[in-house]
Enzyme design. Structure first.
Site, PDB file in Angstrom:
ATOM      1  N   CYS A  87       0.850  -1.188   0.000  1.00  0.00           N
ATOM      2  CA  CYS A  87       0.000   0.000   0.000  1.00  0.00           C
ATOM      3  C   CYS A  87       0.888   1.240   0.000  1.00  0.00           C
ATOM      4  O   CYS A  87       1.861   1.291   0.744  1.00  0.00           O
ATOM      5  CB  CYS A  87      -0.884  -0.021   1.241  1.00  0.00           C
ATOM      6  N   GLU A 130      -8.836  -0.811  -2.550  1.00  0.00           N
ATOM      7  CA  GLU A 130      -9.172   0.622  -2.611  1.00  0.00           C
ATOM      8  C   GLU A 130     -10.528   0.890  -1.966  1.00  0.00           C
ATOM      9  O   GLU A 130     -10.714   1.899  -1.294  1.00  0.00           O
ATOM     10  CB  GLU A 130      -9.159   1.127  -4.059  1.00  0.00           C
TER      11      GLU A 130
END
Ligand code: ZN
Length: 188
Positions: A87, A130
C-alpha cells in the site's frame, strides 16, 4: 498530491459519498492518476491524499486508468485467494491477504457515467483494497492481530530509521554549507 501514511487519522475515517459529480472531478481524477503513476502504484484512494470522499483510481497493466466514484461491491465470489499486497500509505510493507477471487462492482466514472464491472484476479484485489480505504480500512487490518502488531512495529522502526537518516543528511548539508561559507570567508 501528497500521500498520507500509516498513523494519519484520515486513513481511518469512513469517506463520504460524492454528492454530485461536477466538472471538478475531472481534475481530481487526473491528479489521482498522475500521483498513482508518479508513485508507481496500481491503486490510490481519495482518503490516502486527504480527500475524504468515495473516489479511487486504479491502473492495472494492459488496461487504461479507471476512476471509481461512489462504488458498490454488488457481488463477491465464495472462492477466496491469498496474495501479497502492499500500500502506498504503508511503504515497504508487504503481506499476504485473503480476499474474494472475483467481484462485481458498480460505480460512476469521473464524467458521471455509471458502469458495472466484473473483475477477477489482480483487478478484483485492487478494487477491494481501494474500496477498503473508503471504509477507513487498511490491508493490515485484515491480518491476524499478532501479525498486524508485528507489521506496525516494523513500519515504525523503518520510519524512525529513515527519519534519522534524513536528519543526518540534512545536518551534513548544513555543515558543508557552513564549511564552504568559512572557506569562502578565508579566501577573500
Ligand atoms: Zn492502499
Amino acid at each position: 498530491m501528497q500521500i498520507l501514511t500509516l498513523g494519519n487519522e484520515n486513513l481511518k475515517q469512513k469517506a463520504l459519498p460524492v454528492k454530485k459529480i461536477g466538472l471538478e472531478y475531472l481534475k481530481i481524477a487526473e491528479e489521482l492518476i498522475n500521483t498513482l503513476h508518479a508513485e508507481e502504484g496500481i491503486g490510490l484512494a481519495g482518503p490516502q491524499v486527504g480527500i475524504s470522499e468515495r473516489i479511487f483510481a486504479i491502473h492495472i497493466e494492459e488496461d487504461e486508468p479507471r476512476i471509481f466514484i461512489n462504488p458498490s461491491i454488488i457481488e463477491t465470489s465464495q472462492e477466496t485467494v491469498s496474495f501479497e499486497e502492499g500500500c502506498l500509505s504503508i511503504p515497504g510493507i508487504y503481506c499476504d491477504v485473503i480476499r474474494p477471487k472475483s467481484i462485481k462492482v458498480q460505480a460512476w466514472n469521473e464524467k458521471g457515467r455509471s458502469f458495472v464491472l466484473e473483475a477477477t484476479g489482480i483487478a478484483a484485489r485492487v478494487i477491494l483494497h481501494e474500496y477498503d480505504h473508503l471504509e477507513g480500512i487498511l490491508f493490515i487490518d485484515r491480518l491476524p492481530e499478532q501479525k498486524r502488531n508485528r507489521v506496525i512495529e516494523k513500519f515504525e522502526k523503518t520510519r524512525t530509521k529513515e527519519n534519522k537518516k534524513a536528519q543526518r543528511a540534512a545536518e551534513k548539508v548544513r555543515k558543508e554549507t557552513l564549511n564552504s561559507d568559512i572557506n569562502q570567508g578565508s579566501n577573500t
